[in-house]
Enzyme design. Structure first.
Site, short mmCIF file in Angstrom:
data_model
loop_
_atom_site.label_atom_id
_atom_site.label_comp_id
_atom_site.label_asym_id
_atom_site.label_seq_id
_atom_site.Cartn_x
_atom_site.Cartn_y
_atom_site.Cartn_z
N TYR A 149 0.84 -1.21 0.00
CA TYR A 149 0.00 0.00 0.00
C TYR A 149 0.88 1.26 0.00
CZ TYR A 149 -3.44 3.39 1.86
OH TYR A 149 -4.25 4.49 2.07
N SER A 195 2.48 2.03 -3.29
CA SER A 195 1.57 2.68 -4.26
C SER A 195 1.45 4.17 -3.97
CB SER A 195 0.18 2.01 -4.23
OG SER A 195 -0.58 2.40 -3.09
N LYS A 196 1.44 4.53 -2.68
CA LYS A 196 1.28 5.94 -2.32
C LYS A 196 2.58 6.72 -2.51
CE LYS A 196 -3.12 5.75 -1.10
NZ LYS A 196 -4.16 6.41 -1.93
N1 LIG Z 1 -9.22 6.24 5.74
C1 LIG Z 1 -7.93 6.35 6.01
O1 LIG Z 1 -7.48 6.09 7.13
C2 LIG Z 1 -6.98 6.83 4.93
C3 LIG Z 1 -5.70 7.23 5.33
C4 LIG Z 1 -4.81 7.66 4.36
C5 LIG Z 1 -5.19 7.72 3.05
N2 LIG Z 1 -6.46 7.33 2.68
C6 LIG Z 1 -6.80 7.38 1.24
O2 LIG Z 1 -7.99 8.12 1.09
C7 LIG Z 1 -8.62 7.72 -0.12
C8 LIG Z 1 -10.10 7.52 0.15
O3 LIG Z 1 -10.27 6.44 1.04
P1 LIG Z 1 -11.37 6.40 2.20
O4 LIG Z 1 -10.63 6.27 3.46
O5 LIG Z 1 -12.34 7.48 2.04
O6 LIG Z 1 -11.98 4.95 1.91
P2 LIG Z 1 -13.42 4.42 1.49
O7 LIG Z 1 -14.47 4.99 2.38
O8 LIG Z 1 -13.27 2.95 1.40
O9 LIG Z 1 -13.59 5.04 0.05
C9 LIG Z 1 -12.86 4.56 -1.05
C10 LIG Z 1 -13.55 5.01 -2.29
O10 LIG Z 1 -12.82 4.51 -3.43
C11 LIG Z 1 -13.74 3.92 -4.33
N3 LIG Z 1 -13.09 2.93 -5.15
C12 LIG Z 1 -12.26 1.92 -4.77
N4 LIG Z 1 -11.87 1.21 -5.83
C13 LIG Z 1 -12.46 1.77 -6.91
C14 LIG Z 1 -12.46 1.47 -8.29
N5 LIG Z 1 -11.76 0.45 -8.79
N6 LIG Z 1 -13.19 2.25 -9.13
C15 LIG Z 1 -13.92 3.29 -8.64
N7 LIG Z 1 -13.96 3.62 -7.34
C16 LIG Z 1 -13.24 2.85 -6.49
C17 LIG Z 1 -14.84 3.36 -3.43
O11 LIG Z 1 -16.03 3.28 -4.18
P3 LIG Z 1 -16.89 1.95 -4.47
O12 LIG Z 1 -16.72 1.04 -3.31
O13 LIG Z 1 -18.26 2.49 -4.68
O14 LIG Z 1 -16.28 1.46 -5.74
C18 LIG Z 1 -14.97 4.46 -2.40
O15 LIG Z 1 -15.82 5.48 -2.87
C19 LIG Z 1 -7.89 6.47 -0.59
O16 LIG Z 1 -7.04 6.80 -1.66
C20 LIG Z 1 -7.09 6.04 0.62
O17 LIG Z 1 -5.92 5.33 0.27
C21 LIG Z 1 -7.36 6.89 3.60
#
Ligand SMILES: NC(=O)c1ccc[n+]([C@@H]2O[C@H](COP(=O)([O-])OP(=O)(O)OC[C@H]3O[C@@H](n4cnc5c(N)ncnc54)[C@H](OP(=O)(O)O)[C@@H]3O)[C@@H](O)[C@H]2O)c1
Length: 248
Positions: A154, A157-158
């Protein structure tokens, strides 16, 4: 921070950070293109955006499929005629270790969502962003720099996303296009549930100096700032929002 007359694509807008960003953008008058795969979650976000007017457009699509990424851009141009901002937010989390045996499969799955589609969507939207003097905001993670066993695929990738974003910022700057990155620490979203993991435990492995976890809305506020004209001089930057996690 008005986004009236701005057209913004937000990938992964069906939940978490992307959903909060789409709703805030709708509140600020943007025409938001809401991208994700889960219809029920997309509908929920769409209904929330509706309360701020009806300028948004939902595209159900998988960004890892090249034809679907092209369709997202084509539909946006067909409906609105331009693109001002691309928010590359969609992402997945998978745990994988070298000795656990699943590293290569997890790596492929992760980069095919977190990295390759960002590169693809950047190339697909670049000409439109040059025409609008627009910008890109990419959502990375502190895992790009903080090394944790289980998170190296992970994090890779970031880290690559951070590097690509800086390269894009340099290449597109002469065309008036800005590219910036936000690196969150733990945020309360669906990401861990989607990865089959229990909720983040603040008493767990990490010591968070501010002893709190961010909300999606806090990250969305930073997205809106970077996407706005207030950040006119900001490009190629990585903004950390992690409650002090990387300080430890
Ligand atoms: N939450 C954390 O602690 C955290 C920390 C650091 C960074 N981030 C980053 O923040 C970003 C958002 O994550 P989040 O925490 O908000 O997670 P989340 O609630 O799981 O949301 C992820 C989103 O990505 C979409 N997605 C995943 N694969 C996809 C695909 N192949 N095509 C289209 N949409 C896709 C999902 O939509 P569907 O399921 O509807 O496809 C969902 O809307 C990510 O890049 C993550 O790496 C999160």
């Amino acid at each position: 921070m008005s986004f009236a007359d701005k057209v913004v694509i937000v990938t992964g807008a069906s939940s978490g950070i992307g959903a909060a960003t789409a709703i805030k953008l709708a509140q600020e008058g943007a025409s938001v293109v809401i991208v994700g795969r889960n219809e029920e979650k997309l509908k929920n976000v769409s209904e929330k955006c509706n309360s701020y007017g009806n300028r948004h457009h939902v595209v159900k699509g998988d960004i890892s499929v090249e034809a679907e990424a092209r369709r997202i851009v084509d539909e946006t141009i067909k409906k609105y005629g331009k693109i001002d901002v691309l928010v590359n937010n969609a992402g997945i989390l998978r745990l994988a270790t070298i000795t656990g045996g699943s590293m290569l499969d997890s790596y492929d799955e992760i980069v095919n969502t977190n990295l390759r589609p960002v590169i693809h969507l950047t190339t697909l939207t670049a000409a439109h962003l040059m025409a609008s003097k627009g910008n890109i905001v990419n959502i990375s993670s502190v895992a790009a720099t903080k090394v944790t066993v289980g998170l190296s695929a992970y994090g890779t990738s970031k880290a690559a996303l951070d590097h690509f974003s800086k390269g894009a910022a340099l290449e597109l700057a002469p065309h008036g296009v800005r590219v910036n990155v936000i690196s969150p620490g733990p945020v309360t979203t669906d990401i861990r549930e989607n990865a089959g993991l229990p909720p983040f435990n603040i008493q767990g492995n990490y010591k968070i100096p501010l002893n709190r976890v961010s909300s999606s809305e806090e990250v969305a506020d930073l997205v809106l700032f970077l996407a706005s004209d207030k950040a006119v001089g900001v490009t190629g930057s990585v903004f950390v929002v992690d409650n002090g996690l990387v300080l430890n």
